[in-house]
Motif scaffolding. Structure first.
Motif, PDB file in Angstrom:
ATOM      1  N   SER A   2      -4.822   7.878   1.323  1.00 31.47           N
ATOM      2  CA  SER A   2      -4.658   9.222   1.873  1.00 31.47           C
ATOM      3  C   SER A   2      -4.902   9.270   3.380  1.00 31.47           C
ATOM      4  O   SER A   2      -4.508  10.230   4.048  1.00 31.47           O
ATOM      5  CB  SER A   2      -5.609  10.199   1.164  1.00 31.47           C
ATOM      6  OG  SER A   2      -6.960   9.775   1.318  1.00 31.47           O
ATOM      7  N   GLU A   3      -5.562   8.220   3.915  1.00 27.68           N
ATOM      8  CA  GLU A   3      -5.855   8.161   5.346  1.00 27.68           C
ATOM      9  C   GLU A   3      -4.761   7.452   6.144  1.00 27.68           C
ATOM     10  O   GLU A   3      -4.824   7.398   7.365  1.00 27.68           O
ATOM     11  CB  GLU A   3      -7.174   7.412   5.578  1.00 27.68           C
ATOM     12  CG  GLU A   3      -8.382   7.962   4.850  1.00 27.68           C
ATOM     13  CD  GLU A   3      -9.578   7.042   4.953  1.00 27.68           C
ATOM     14  OE1 GLU A   3      -9.549   6.130   5.815  1.00 27.68           O
ATOM     15  OE2 GLU A   3     -10.532   7.213   4.191  1.00 27.68           O
ATOM     16  N   MET A   4      -3.771   6.890   5.449  1.00 32.78           N
ATOM     17  CA  MET A   4      -2.819   5.995   6.109  1.00 32.78           C
ATOM     18  C   MET A   4      -1.632   6.695   6.750  1.00 32.78           C
ATOM     19  O   MET A   4      -0.895   6.094   7.526  1.00 32.78           O
ATOM     20  CB  MET A   4      -2.328   4.936   5.105  1.00 32.78           C
ATOM     21  CG  MET A   4      -3.441   4.040   4.594  1.00 32.78           C
ATOM     22  SD  MET A   4      -2.826   2.744   3.474  1.00 32.78           S
ATOM     23  CE  MET A   4      -4.363   2.074   2.829  1.00 32.78           C
ATOM     24  N   GLY A   5      -1.421   7.960   6.430  1.00 34.01           N
ATOM     25  CA  GLY A   5      -0.354   8.715   7.070  1.00 34.01           C
ATOM     26  C   GLY A   5       1.043   8.355   6.637  1.00 34.01           C
ATOM     27  O   GLY A   5       2.018   8.574   7.376  1.00 34.01           O
ATOM     28  N   GLN A  51       4.264  10.675   6.718  1.00 27.60           N
ATOM     29  CA  GLN A  51       5.096  10.859   7.916  1.00 27.60           C
ATOM     30  C   GLN A  51       6.378  10.037   7.843  1.00 27.60           C
ATOM     31  O   GLN A  51       7.360  10.335   8.507  1.00 27.60           O
ATOM     32  CB  GLN A  51       4.298  10.459   9.153  1.00 27.60           C
ATOM     33  CG  GLN A  51       3.030  11.273   9.361  1.00 27.60           C
ATOM     34  CD  GLN A  51       2.194  10.758  10.511  1.00 27.60           C
ATOM     35  OE1 GLN A  51       2.626   9.898  11.268  1.00 27.60           O
ATOM     36  NE2 GLN A  51       0.983  11.281  10.639  1.00 27.60           N
ATOM     37  N   GLY A  52       6.327   8.960   7.031  1.00 26.60           N
ATOM     38  CA  GLY A  52       7.508   8.112   6.869  1.00 26.60           C
ATOM     39  C   GLY A  52       7.740   7.209   8.069  1.00 26.60           C
ATOM     40  O   GLY A  52       7.054   7.277   9.087  1.00 26.60           O
ATOM     41  N   GLY A  53       8.736   6.342   7.933  1.00 28.57           N
ATOM     42  CA  GLY A  53       9.111   5.451   9.030  1.00 28.57           C
ATOM     43  C   GLY A  53       8.169   4.283   9.210  1.00 28.57           C
ATOM     44  O   GLY A  53       7.206   4.105   8.474  1.00 28.57           O
ATOM     45  N   THR A  54       8.477   3.477  10.223  1.00 34.77           N
ATOM     46  CA  THR A  54       7.695   2.260  10.480  1.00 34.77           C
ATOM     47  C   THR A  54       6.431   2.544  11.284  1.00 34.77           C
ATOM     48  O   THR A  54       5.550   1.688  11.353  1.00 34.77           O
ATOM     49  CB  THR A  54       8.549   1.236  11.252  1.00 34.77           C
ATOM     50  OG1 THR A  54       8.981   1.837  12.501  1.00 34.77           O
ATOM     51  CG2 THR A  54       9.778   0.831  10.434  1.00 34.77           C
ATOM     52  N   ARG A  55       6.342   3.733  11.866  1.00 38.71           N
ATOM     53  CA  ARG A  55       5.179   4.046  12.691  1.00 38.71           C
ATOM     54  C   ARG A  55       3.885   4.007  11.875  1.00 38.71           C
ATOM     55  O   ARG A  55       2.887   3.463  12.324  1.00 38.71           O
ATOM     56  CB  ARG A  55       5.347   5.420  13.345  1.00 38.71           C
ATOM     57  CG  ARG A  55       4.205   5.781  14.289  1.00 38.71           C
ATOM     58  CD  ARG A  55       4.473   7.103  14.993  1.00 38.71           C
ATOM     59  NE  ARG A  55       3.384   7.445  15.894  1.00 38.71           N
ATOM     60  CZ  ARG A  55       3.359   8.538  16.645  1.00 38.71           C
ATOM     61  NH1 ARG A  55       4.394   9.386  16.606  1.00 38.71           N
ATOM     62  NH2 ARG A  55       2.342   8.787  17.435  1.00 38.71           N
ATOM     63  N   ALA A  90       0.833  -1.206   0.000  1.00 34.61           N
ATOM     64  CA  ALA A  90       0.000   0.000   0.000  1.00 34.61           C
ATOM     65  C   ALA A  90       0.868   1.257   0.000  1.00 34.61           C
ATOM     66  O   ALA A  90       0.616   2.207  -0.753  1.00 34.61           O
ATOM     67  CB  ALA A  90      -0.938  -0.003   1.201  1.00 34.61           C
ATOM     68  N   GLU A  91       1.912   1.255   0.842  1.00 35.52           N
ATOM     69  CA  GLU A  91       2.784   2.423   0.926  1.00 35.52           C
ATOM     70  C   GLU A  91       3.486   2.688  -0.401  1.00 35.52           C
ATOM     71  O   GLU A  91       3.547   3.834  -0.870  1.00 35.52           O
ATOM     72  CB  GLU A  91       3.831   2.200   2.016  1.00 35.52           C
ATOM     73  CG  GLU A  91       4.809   3.370   2.156  1.00 35.52           C
ATOM     74  CD  GLU A  91       5.964   3.034   3.065  1.00 35.52           C
ATOM     75  OE1 GLU A  91       6.473   3.957   3.735  1.00 35.52           O
ATOM     76  OE2 GLU A  91       6.388   1.863   3.102  1.00 35.52           O
TER      77      GLU A  91
END
Length: 200
Positions: A168-171, A174-178, A132-133
């Motif tokens: 667009s809702e997944m954030g 922001q990047g990273g594993t969070r 997804a990312e």
């Protein structure tokens, strides 16, 4: 995907004769663009049960072992399925999934990574959220519940299709594993509700 549609047309009445299938949430199926369909997995027939009961084709990411069977591999490829080497970070399978989604086709990924033998949802792997990312695609959670836990003749099968989690809702910005962990937790919650393990 003409062959896929023909196979679905032929298989639909057969499977609905074998099992008492009820489908809820068809209105949640996106009509355009490629989405990642993420069902829970308790039965070997899960991909077929979902595929024959919704109109939009789904190209499934399937375990590599299935493609080692000479009679089965050609059939799987004809309906758009592709192999993944589970547990080894198969970048080829991920790249293929991303390419499929960017061409506007749907991809099916079992986020648990394997079949649950207890019927309870297993901890989700990161494959679906990584795809997804990298693809920009949304995720459609799907709960499949088989009465009695086994696919027996005329057993009841309930399929619940959840509302899409739009990219667009997944954030991910922001990047990273969070962000990956947050999406995985949300998908887990949706699947628990759709399968009835957690009440909505």
């Amino acid at each position: 995907m003409i062959i896929y549609r023909i196979a679905r047309f032929l298989a639909h009445p057969f499977f609905n004769l074998l099992y008492r299938i009820k489908v809820y949430g068809r209105e949640n199926i996106p009509q355009d663009g490629g989405y990642i369909f993420c069902p829970n997995h308790t039965c070997n027939l899960d991909p077929v049960l979902l595929a024959v009961n919704i109109r939009r084709p789904i190209c499934y990411m399937a375990k590599e072992e299935l493609f080692e069977k000479r009679w089965l591999a050609p059939l799987l490829r004809l309906v758009g399925a592709f192999p993944v080497n589970r547990g080894k970070g198969d970048t080829t399978a991920i790249d293929h999934a991303i390419d499929t989604l960017k061409r506007g086709r749907n991809v099916g990924i079992f986020p648990e990574g394997t079949r649950s033998k207890t019927g309870k949802l297993l901890p989700l792997k990161s494959g679906a959220t990584v795809v997804a990312e990298r693809s920009g695609a949304g995720i459609v959670p799907v709960g499949i519940v088989i009465n009695g836990g086994k696919c027996k003749f005329r057993c009841g099968v309930t399929i619940r299709i959840g509302k899409p989690i739009e990219n667009s809702e997944m954030g991910f910005e922001q990047g990273g594993t969070r962000a990956l962990r947050t999406v995985k937790n949300r998908l887990t919650g949706d699947l628990l509700e759709l399968t009835g393990e957690r009440q909505a």
